[in-house]
Write a protein that holds these residues in place. Structure first.
Motif, PDB file in Angstrom:
ATOM      1  N   ARG A 130       0.767  -1.230  -0.092  1.00 47.49           N
ATOM      2  CA  ARG A 130      -0.102   0.098   0.025  1.00 47.49           C
ATOM      3  C   ARG A 130       0.956   1.289   0.167  1.00 47.49           C
ATOM      4  O   ARG A 130       0.689   2.386  -0.583  1.00 47.49           O
ATOM      5  N   VAL A 131       2.049   1.241   0.690  1.00 52.95           N
ATOM      6  CA  VAL A 131       2.662   2.425   0.668  1.00 52.95           C
ATOM      7  C   VAL A 131       3.693   2.474  -0.393  1.00 52.95           C
ATOM      8  O   VAL A 131       4.019   3.742  -0.861  1.00 52.95           O
ATOM      9  N   PHE A 132       4.423   1.462  -0.678  1.00 52.19           N
ATOM     10  CA  PHE A 132       5.357   1.531  -1.606  1.00 52.19           C
ATOM     11  C   PHE A 132       5.210   0.876  -3.030  1.00 52.19           C
ATOM     12  O   PHE A 132       6.182   1.196  -3.777  1.00 52.19           O
ATOM     13  N   GLY A 133       4.114   0.252  -2.822  1.00 54.28           N
ATOM     14  CA  GLY A 133       3.944  -0.390  -4.269  1.00 54.28           C
ATOM     15  C   GLY A 133       4.548  -1.685  -4.642  1.00 54.28           C
ATOM     16  O   GLY A 133       5.245  -2.167  -3.554  1.00 54.28           O
ATOM     17  N   PRO A 134       4.535  -2.304  -5.704  1.00 57.01           N
ATOM     18  CA  PRO A 134       5.385  -3.493  -5.996  1.00 57.01           C
ATOM     19  C   PRO A 134       6.599  -3.624  -5.691  1.00 57.01           C
ATOM     20  O   PRO A 134       7.452  -4.306  -5.072  1.00 57.01           O
ATOM     21  N   GLU A 135       7.367  -2.310  -5.842  1.00 54.23           N
ATOM     22  CA  GLU A 135       8.967  -2.259  -5.837  1.00 54.23           C
ATOM     23  C   GLU A 135       9.367  -2.296  -4.115  1.00 54.23           C
ATOM     24  O   GLU A 135      10.154  -2.807  -3.873  1.00 54.23           O
ATOM     25  N   GLY A 136       8.076  -1.802  -3.486  1.00 56.64           N
ATOM     26  CA  GLY A 136       8.486  -1.674  -1.993  1.00 56.64           C
ATOM     27  C   GLY A 136       8.439  -3.240  -1.645  1.00 56.64           C
ATOM     28  O   GLY A 136       9.018  -3.782  -0.527  1.00 56.64           O
ATOM     29  N   VAL A 137       7.355  -4.143  -2.047  1.00 55.50           N
ATOM     30  CA  VAL A 137       7.417  -5.525  -1.651  1.00 55.50           C
ATOM     31  C   VAL A 137       8.738  -6.073  -2.041  1.00 55.50           C
ATOM     32  O   VAL A 137       9.018  -7.032  -1.337  1.00 55.50           O
ATOM     33  N   ASP A 138       9.133  -5.831  -3.083  1.00 54.89           N
ATOM     34  CA  ASP A 138      10.414  -6.479  -3.591  1.00 54.89           C
ATOM     35  C   ASP A 138      11.518  -6.119  -2.578  1.00 54.89           C
ATOM     36  O   ASP A 138      12.151  -6.904  -2.058  1.00 54.89           O
ATOM     37  N   HIS A 139      11.486  -4.947  -2.314  1.00 56.10           N
ATOM     38  CA  HIS A 139      12.477  -4.388  -1.350  1.00 56.10           C
ATOM     39  C   HIS A 139      12.421  -5.066  -0.053  1.00 56.10           C
ATOM     40  O   HIS A 139      13.483  -5.397   0.472  1.00 56.10           O
ATOM     41  N   GLY A 146      16.271 -14.413   7.234  1.00 61.59           N
ATOM     42  CA  GLY A 146      15.870 -15.412   7.793  1.00 61.59           C
ATOM     43  C   GLY A 146      14.582 -16.375   7.345  1.00 61.59           C
ATOM     44  O   GLY A 146      13.647 -16.903   8.086  1.00 61.59           O
ATOM     45  N   TRP A 147      14.714 -16.016   6.047  1.00 58.36           N
ATOM     46  CA  TRP A 147      13.668 -17.037   5.279  1.00 58.36           C
ATOM     47  C   TRP A 147      13.559 -18.361   5.216  1.00 58.36           C
ATOM     48  O   TRP A 147      12.646 -18.968   4.936  1.00 58.36           O
ATOM     49  N   ASP A 148      14.656 -18.745   5.979  1.00 54.14           N
ATOM     50  CA  ASP A 148      14.909 -20.394   6.176  1.00 54.14           C
ATOM     51  C   ASP A 148      13.685 -20.649   7.344  1.00 54.14           C
ATOM     52  O   ASP A 148      13.875 -21.866   7.656  1.00 54.14           O
ATOM     53  N   ALA A 149      13.248 -19.745   8.104  1.00 50.47           N
ATOM     54  CA  ALA A 149      12.455 -20.070   9.266  1.00 50.47           C
ATOM     55  C   ALA A 149      11.310 -20.704   8.768  1.00 50.47           C
ATOM     56  O   ALA A 149      10.804 -20.534   7.657  1.00 50.47           O
ATOM     57  N   PRO A 150      10.793 -21.763   9.799  1.00 45.64           N
ATOM     58  CA  PRO A 150       9.234 -22.079   9.479  1.00 45.64           C
ATOM     59  C   PRO A 150       8.394 -20.969   9.541  1.00 45.64           C
ATOM     60  O   PRO A 150       8.377 -20.205  10.481  1.00 45.64           O
ATOM     61  N   ALA A 172      -2.206 -14.159  -2.640  1.00 41.53           N
ATOM     62  CA  ALA A 172      -1.198 -14.727  -3.685  1.00 41.53           C
ATOM     63  C   ALA A 172      -0.007 -14.035  -3.850  1.00 41.53           C
ATOM     64  O   ALA A 172       0.979 -14.651  -4.035  1.00 41.53           O
ATOM     65  N   LEU A 173       0.182 -12.530  -3.582  1.00 43.31           N
ATOM     66  CA  LEU A 173       1.152 -11.994  -3.718  1.00 43.31           C
ATOM     67  C   LEU A 173       2.259 -12.450  -2.554  1.00 43.31           C
ATOM     68  O   LEU A 173       3.340 -12.884  -2.839  1.00 43.31           O
ATOM     69  N   VAL A 174       1.886 -12.766  -1.395  1.00 42.42           N
ATOM     70  CA  VAL A 174       2.714 -13.165  -0.203  1.00 42.42           C
ATOM     71  C   VAL A 174       3.187 -14.758  -0.579  1.00 42.42           C
ATOM     72  O   VAL A 174       4.642 -14.777  -0.542  1.00 42.42           O
ATOM     73  N   ASP A 175       2.322 -15.395  -0.803  1.00 43.32           N
ATOM     74  CA  ASP A 175       2.592 -16.966  -1.222  1.00 43.32           C
ATOM     75  C   ASP A 175       3.712 -16.885  -2.361  1.00 43.32           C
ATOM     76  O   ASP A 175       4.458 -17.666  -2.256  1.00 43.32           O
ATOM     77  N   GLU A 176       3.449 -16.076  -3.678  1.00 42.48           N
ATOM     78  CA  GLU A 176       4.459 -16.017  -4.841  1.00 42.48           C
ATOM     79  C   GLU A 176       5.749 -15.697  -4.191  1.00 42.48           C
ATOM     80  O   GLU A 176       6.760 -16.071  -4.669  1.00 42.48           O
ATOM     81  N   TYR A 177       5.953 -14.586  -3.106  1.00 43.50           N
ATOM     82  CA  TYR A 177       7.355 -14.562  -2.885  1.00 43.50           C
ATOM     83  C   TYR A 177       7.813 -15.751  -2.039  1.00 43.50           C
ATOM     84  O   TYR A 177       9.031 -15.898  -2.155  1.00 43.50           O
ATOM     85  N   LEU A 178       6.932 -16.325  -1.223  1.00 36.22           N
ATOM     86  CA  LEU A 178       7.470 -17.304  -0.230  1.00 36.22           C
ATOM     87  C   LEU A 178       7.931 -18.519  -1.122  1.00 36.22           C
ATOM     88  O   LEU A 178       8.981 -19.344  -0.985  1.00 36.22           O
ATOM     89  N   ARG A 180       9.124 -18.426  -4.313  1.00 32.65           N
ATOM     90  CA  ARG A 180      10.348 -17.835  -5.037  1.00 32.65           C
ATOM     91  C   ARG A 180      11.692 -17.990  -3.986  1.00 32.65           C
ATOM     92  O   ARG A 180      12.675 -18.502  -4.377  1.00 32.65           O
ATOM     93  N   LEU A 181      11.339 -17.612  -2.920  1.00 30.85           N
ATOM     94  CA  LEU A 181      12.257 -17.826  -1.594  1.00 30.85           C
ATOM     95  C   LEU A 181      12.413 -19.271  -1.227  1.00 30.85           C
ATOM     96  O   LEU A 181      13.418 -19.585  -0.431  1.00 30.85           O
ATOM     97  N   GLY A 182      11.733 -20.157  -1.684  1.00 28.79           N
ATOM     98  CA  GLY A 182      11.606 -21.530  -0.983  1.00 28.79           C
ATOM     99  C   GLY A 182      11.349 -21.599   0.315  1.00 28.79           C
ATOM    100  O   GLY A 182      11.833 -22.549   1.025  1.00 28.79           O
ATOM    101  N   ALA A 183      10.794 -20.838   0.976  1.00 30.03           N
ATOM    102  CA  ALA A 183      10.260 -20.642   2.213  1.00 30.03           C
ATOM    103  C   ALA A 183       9.171 -21.958   2.670  1.00 30.03           C
ATOM    104  O   ALA A 183       8.458 -22.106   1.770  1.00 30.03           O
ATOM    105  N   GLN A 184       9.529 -22.152   3.722  1.00 30.70           N
ATOM    106  CA  GLN A 184       8.545 -23.524   4.220  1.00 30.70           C
ATOM    107  C   GLN A 184       7.571 -22.969   5.061  1.00 30.70           C
ATOM    108  O   GLN A 184       7.535 -22.503   5.926  1.00 30.70           O
ATOM    109  N   THR A 185       6.089 -23.398   4.619  1.00 29.46           N
ATOM    110  CA  THR A 185       4.949 -23.266   5.518  1.00 29.46           C
ATOM    111  C   THR A 185       4.465 -24.461   6.215  1.00 29.46           C
ATOM    112  O   THR A 185       4.655 -25.569   5.462  1.00 29.46           O
ATOM    113  N   PHE A 186       3.979 -24.482   7.029  1.00 26.49           N
ATOM    114  CA  PHE A 186       3.301 -25.645   7.595  1.00 26.49           C
ATOM    115  C   PHE A 186       2.012 -25.212   8.355  1.00 26.49           C
ATOM    116  O   PHE A 186       1.596 -24.317   8.688  1.00 26.49           O
TER     117      PHE A 186
END
Length: 189
Positions: A130-139, A146-150, A172-178, A180-186
Motif C-alpha cells: 500500500r505504501v511503496f507498491g510492487p517495488e516496495g514489496v520487492d525491497h 531469516g527466510w529459512d525459518a518455518p 497470492a502476492l505473499v505466497d508467490e514471494y514465499l 520464490r524464496l523456497g520458504a517452508q510453510t506448515f
C-alpha cells in the motif's frame, strides 16, 4: 525541541495497525530486517539489526506529546534506539527518530516451536504494497533475512493480534514471494 518519531519497518508500515499521525515513507541506512525469536515471545517476529551494507524502507510517524507508552507497550520485547541521523525522510522540521530492535543477547533463530506467523507476514506485506507498491514489496523481501525459518499458516484462524482482512490477490502476492524464496510453510494438525 525535536518532535519524536518512530521508524517502523514491519507491521508498523501497515497504518491499519495503528493510528499514529503523520506517517511518511522513510529509509533507514545501516540496518537490516531479520526474523528472530526471543524468549520474551512465543513466536518469531521482525527485528532490525545493524548492517552497514543495507538500507531498509519503512514509515516514520509522530509520537504526539512524546508519549511513548502505548508504542513501548506494543513493542515491549524491543529496545528503543535513536536513529535520527541514519534516517532519510521528508519531514522538514527537527525530529528525533527511534527504531525498535530486539537486544542481540535475546535473539535466537526461529524454529517450529517458535515460527513466523503467516498472518503477521501478511500484514507487513500488505503495508509495504500500500505504501511503496510492487517495488516496495520487492525491497522488503530483498532486505529481510531469516527466510529459512518455518512459517505457520494461520490464515484460517489468525494468531497475530493485529491481523487485517486481506483479499485473495494479497494472499497470492505473499505466497508467490514465499515460493520464490523456497520458504517452508506448515499447518498445525
Amino acid at each position: 525541541m525535536a518532535d519524536p518519531y518512530f521508524f517502523g519497518y514491519g507491521s508498523l508500515v501497515n497504518t491499519a495497525t495503528h493510528d499514529f499521525p503523520e506517517p511518511r515513507p522513510a529509509t533507514l541506512s545501516g540496518w537490516r530486517r531479520v526474523w528472530r525469536h526471543t524468549d520474551l515471545r512465543p513466536v518469531a517476529f521482525l527485528t532490525a539489526i545493524p548492517d552497514p551494507t543495507c538500507a531498509i524502507q519503512g514509515l516514520i510517524a509522530h509520537v504526539p506529546n512524546d508519549d511513548w507508552e502505548a508504542l513501548d507497550e506494543r513493542e515491549w520485547a524491543y529496545d528503543r534506539i535513536s536513529v535520527t541521523h541514519a534516517t532519510e525522510h521528508p519531514v522538514i522540521r527537527e525530529v528525533e527518530i527511534a527504531v525498535y530492535s530486539v537486544p542481540e543477547h535475546r535473539q535466537s533463530a526461529p524454529d517450529t516451536q517458535h515460527p513466523i506467523l503467516l498472518s503477521y507476514l501478511d500484514v507487513v506485506v500488505q503495508g509495504y504494497a500500500r505504501v511503496f507498491g510492487p517495488e516496495g514489496v520487492d525491497h522488503f523481501f530483498a532486505t529481510t533475512g531469516g527466510w529459512d525459518a518455518p512459517i505457520l499458516d494461520d490464515r484460517a484462524a489468525p494468531r497475530y493480534p493485529r491481523h487485517q482482512p486481506m483479499g485473495t490477490d494479497e494472499h497470492a502476492l505473499v505466497d508467490e514471494y514465499l515460493m520464490r524464496l523456497g520458504a517452508q510453510t506448515f499447518q498445525l494438525t
